[in-house]
Write a protein that holds these residues in place. Structure first.
Motif, PDB file in Angstrom:
ATOM      1  N   VAL A 385      31.615 -21.318 -65.527  1.00  0.00           N
ATOM      2  CA  VAL A 385      31.521 -20.069 -64.765  1.00  0.00           C
ATOM      3  C   VAL A 385      30.319 -20.180 -63.830  1.00  0.00           C
ATOM      4  O   VAL A 385      29.177 -20.298 -64.283  1.00  0.00           O
ATOM      5  N   ILE A 386      30.592 -20.197 -62.540  1.00  0.00           N
ATOM      6  CA  ILE A 386      29.529 -20.220 -61.534  1.00  0.00           C
ATOM      7  C   ILE A 386      29.491 -18.834 -60.901  1.00  0.00           C
ATOM      8  O   ILE A 386      30.519 -18.349 -60.427  1.00  0.00           O
ATOM      9  N   TYR A 387      28.338 -18.199 -60.925  1.00  0.00           N
ATOM     10  CA  TYR A 387      28.288 -16.847 -60.363  1.00  0.00           C
ATOM     11  C   TYR A 387      27.109 -16.689 -59.417  1.00  0.00           C
ATOM     12  O   TYR A 387      26.103 -17.402 -59.497  1.00  0.00           O
ATOM     13  N   ASP A 388      27.286 -15.755 -58.475  1.00  0.00           N
ATOM     14  CA  ASP A 388      26.257 -15.468 -57.466  1.00  0.00           C
ATOM     15  C   ASP A 388      25.210 -14.558 -58.097  1.00  0.00           C
ATOM     16  O   ASP A 388      25.420 -13.348 -58.231  1.00  0.00           O
ATOM     17  N   SER A 389      24.093 -15.147 -58.481  1.00  0.00           N
ATOM     18  CA  SER A 389      23.060 -14.362 -59.168  1.00  0.00           C
ATOM     19  C   SER A 389      22.346 -13.402 -58.217  1.00  0.00           C
ATOM     20  O   SER A 389      21.516 -12.608 -58.658  1.00  0.00           O
ATOM     21  N   SER A 390      22.698 -13.452 -56.932  1.00  0.00           N
ATOM     22  CA  SER A 390      22.160 -12.453 -55.993  1.00  0.00           C
ATOM     23  C   SER A 390      22.734 -11.071 -56.307  1.00  0.00           C
ATOM     24  O   SER A 390      22.074 -10.053 -56.114  1.00  0.00           O
ATOM     25  N   PHE A 391      24.002 -11.050 -56.774  1.00  0.00           N
ATOM     26  CA  PHE A 391      24.686  -9.784 -57.026  1.00  0.00           C
ATOM     27  C   PHE A 391      25.004  -9.549 -58.501  1.00  0.00           C
ATOM     28  O   PHE A 391      25.141  -8.414 -58.935  1.00  0.00           O
ATOM     29  N   VAL A 392      25.171 -10.611 -59.240  1.00  0.00           N
ATOM     30  CA  VAL A 392      25.571 -10.476 -60.643  1.00  0.00           C
ATOM     31  C   VAL A 392      24.323 -10.434 -61.505  1.00  0.00           C
ATOM     32  O   VAL A 392      23.580 -11.416 -61.604  1.00  0.00           O
ATOM     33  N   LYS A 393      24.072  -9.303 -62.101  1.00  0.00           N
ATOM     34  CA  LYS A 393      22.845  -9.118 -62.884  1.00  0.00           C
ATOM     35  C   LYS A 393      23.130  -8.928 -64.374  1.00  0.00           C
ATOM     36  O   LYS A 393      22.322  -9.281 -65.215  1.00  0.00           O
ATOM     37  N   ASP A 394      24.259  -8.338 -64.668  1.00  0.00           N
ATOM     38  CA  ASP A 394      24.596  -8.074 -66.068  1.00  0.00           C
ATOM     39  C   ASP A 394      25.598  -9.134 -66.521  1.00  0.00           C
ATOM     40  O   ASP A 394      26.797  -9.028 -66.263  1.00  0.00           O
ATOM     41  N   VAL A 395      25.090 -10.171 -67.165  1.00  0.00           N
ATOM     42  CA  VAL A 395      25.931 -11.331 -67.493  1.00  0.00           C
ATOM     43  C   VAL A 395      26.262 -11.332 -68.985  1.00  0.00           C
ATOM     44  O   VAL A 395      25.394 -11.507 -69.838  1.00  0.00           O
ATOM     45  N   LYS A 396      27.546 -11.118 -69.260  1.00  0.00           N
ATOM     46  CA  LYS A 396      28.050 -11.210 -70.631  1.00  0.00           C
ATOM     47  C   LYS A 396      29.229 -12.163 -70.609  1.00  0.00           C
ATOM     48  O   LYS A 396      30.289 -11.836 -70.083  1.00  0.00           O
ATOM     49  N   LEU A 397      29.028 -13.340 -71.180  1.00  0.00           N
ATOM     50  CA  LEU A 397      30.053 -14.379 -71.109  1.00  0.00           C
ATOM     51  C   LEU A 397      30.470 -14.812 -72.499  1.00  0.00           C
ATOM     52  O   LEU A 397      29.678 -14.754 -73.446  1.00  0.00           O
ATOM     53  N   PRO A 398      31.711 -15.271 -72.634  1.00  0.00           N
ATOM     54  CA  PRO A 398      32.132 -15.827 -73.927  1.00  0.00           C
ATOM     55  C   PRO A 398      31.270 -17.041 -74.274  1.00  0.00           C
ATOM     56  O   PRO A 398      30.788 -17.764 -73.396  1.00  0.00           O
TER      57      PRO A 398
END
Length: 484
Positions: A385-398
């Motif tokens: 899972v690659i995510y844009d940490s500029s916008f994604v702040k609440d990270v809950k991943l399996p």
């Protein structure tokens, strides 16, 4: 103990084709008639033992995702074109049972000529026509079946005959044709009418099994959201307002008509088909040119509309295709846009691709928070899972996925142009997965807007640097690409 209440076998146990998180609920609104109708059709398919030869055709409309639910053959057609697609399937596969499932906007407006011609030819298909007097999926516009004085978003003062004409009575219209064998209008207003609808659907399918010809079942169905009523009031609304305009009845019954002669099933030479569509090289010769250990990459790319998500998918697919790999690119439009995401599916493989739809991606790229929340649980174990940490702040991943946070948008802003965040993401994807060569991808950037070429090249290099940085941090052996 006998299982009295159970889901029909013709439904999937879990709706894994749905892109949403909940794999057990349908996408329909509470009180919508589609759920009842789907169940009646699935039960009939089970009881008539025709699941292995049934093809469900779903065009644009609220039921566009019929393939999420029905465990039969599924084909999605363009708006209004389901009867033509159903005709092609039936003629190519005469033993199949073909169901065309259409709403009133689809069948009676853009597809009016399609249904008229299919009925007039007497094609041996079954059409389920859902009449809720409105365009439900797109927000409640006037449909050809909208009642006189009924207010919609496009007739805010009510439909007036002198301006918009009268409601189209499709069953009565088609019943004037010579060829159809069975046409009935039913309703879903109460339990008694639902049972009559159940009987009508079975009769129509039985007539198709007997190869009698064309049949259509029109169903007056509640649309609580479009009508702005609660589910109970919407069923009463059918009784009070629709029945006098669209009276339930059997409008045509020629069950005693002779069965149509069944043409022989066409036999195709696979090699000849490949030649006709221009594939001159065998799979074996083609695959031999690709690395033996190249895995199948299944990507879901998602973000806000305007972030260049679809273009990102196109570029990755096109770059891979130029390297001789099999690729597919599937954009997602329609109701999913309401969830705040635009997304596309990309598959890159050294083997032929059976379906462009990605249920469980090996790689999810989430460019915003809603995309991460919507798709993270679908990533297959061991996936990325690659995510844009500029916008994604609440990270809950399996726990079974690997996470790579990269501030794509901040990097793009630092480069002087926020529009190239998608190319930063491309660099990171290429660097971490080796899905395509960086030089191959780089060669495509010149085909984009010329004024962005310099920024795009810098963005690609920045994305690759992020991949190298992450590879060094996590000792990832999969950092394969470099930019010269």
């Amino acid at each position: 103990m006998k299982d009295v209440f159970k889901k029909p076998d013709s439904f999937y146990e879990f709706f894994t084709r749905s892109a949403g998180v909940d794999k057990e609920a349908t996408h329909y609104c509470p009180g919508c008639g589609h759920g009842n109708l789907h169940k009646l059709i699935a039960e009939a398919i089970d009881d008539l033992d025709i699941a292995d030869r049934t093809v469900f055709v779903s065009p644009v409309g609220c039921s566009v995702f019929g393939y999420y639910y029905f465990h039969v053959g599924n084909v999605q057609s363009a708006h209004g074109r389901a009867p033509a697609v159903a005709t092609g399937i039936k003629r190519a596969l005469p033993h199949s049972i073909v169901i065309s499932y259409q709403g009133d906007g689809d069948l009676a407006a853009i597809g009016a000529n399609e249904i008229l011609q299919a009925a007039n030819r007497g094609e041996s298909i079954t059409v389920i026509f859902v009449n809720n007097a409105i365009y439900g999926m797109t927000g409640g516009q006037m449909a050809p079946t909208t009642l006189i004085d009924m207010k919609t978003t496009t007739t805010p003062y009510g439909r007036h005959a002198e301006n918009e004409g009268y409601p189209l009575r499709i069953s009565e219209l088609l019943a004037t044709l010579q060829a159809p064998v069975y046409i009935e209008r039913c309703t879903l207003e109460d339990s008694k009418s639902i049972m009559k609808t159940r009987k009508a659907i079975r009769r129509a399918l039985e007539l198709q099994i007997a190869n009698k010809g064309f049949s259509l079942i029109e169903v007056l169905s509640p649309c609580p959201t479009g009508w702005k009523l609660d589910p109970i009031d919407s069923r009463e609304w059918i009784t009070k307002n629709m029945l006098n305009v669209f009276p339930p009845a059997v409008y045509k019954d020629r069950a005693d008509a002779p069965s149509r002669p069944t043409p022989p099933t066409p036999v195709y030479d696979g090699d000849e088909v490949l030649k006709i569509i221009g594939i001159k090289e065998s799979d074996a010769a083609h695959v031999a040119k690709l690395p033996a250990d190249f895995p199948t990459h299944k990507l879901v790319l998602a973000g806000f509309g305007g972030q260049g998500i679809l273009l990102l998918g196109q570029l990755l697919a096109k770059s891979s295709m130029r390297e001789g790999k099999f690729v597919s690119w599937l954009p997602s439009y329609g109701p999913e846009m309401r969830g705040g995401t635009a997304n596309c599916h990309v598959v890159v493989s050294r083997e032929r691709i059976g379906s462009p739809f990605v249920t469980n991606p090996t790689l999810l790229v989430a460019m915003n928070q809603p995309s991460l929340e919507k798709f993270a649980d679908s990533v297959e174990p061991g996936g990325l899972v690659i995510y844009d940490s500029s916008f994604v702040k609440d990270v809950k991943l399996p726990a079974h996925v690997k996470a790579v946070p990269v501030p794509f948008s901040e990097i793009a802003n630092d480069l002087g142009n926020a529009k190239v965040a998608n190319v930063v993401a491309a660099g990171t994807i290429i660097g971490l997965t080796g899905i395509t060569g960086a030089d191959s991808f780089k060669s495509l950037l010149g085909s984009l807007r010329k004024e962005l070429l310099d920024a795009n090249l810098k963005a690609l290099a920045a994305g690759l640097a992020e991949a190298r940085h992450f590879g060094a941090m996590s000792n990832q052996p999969s950092v394969k690409a470099t930019v010269s």
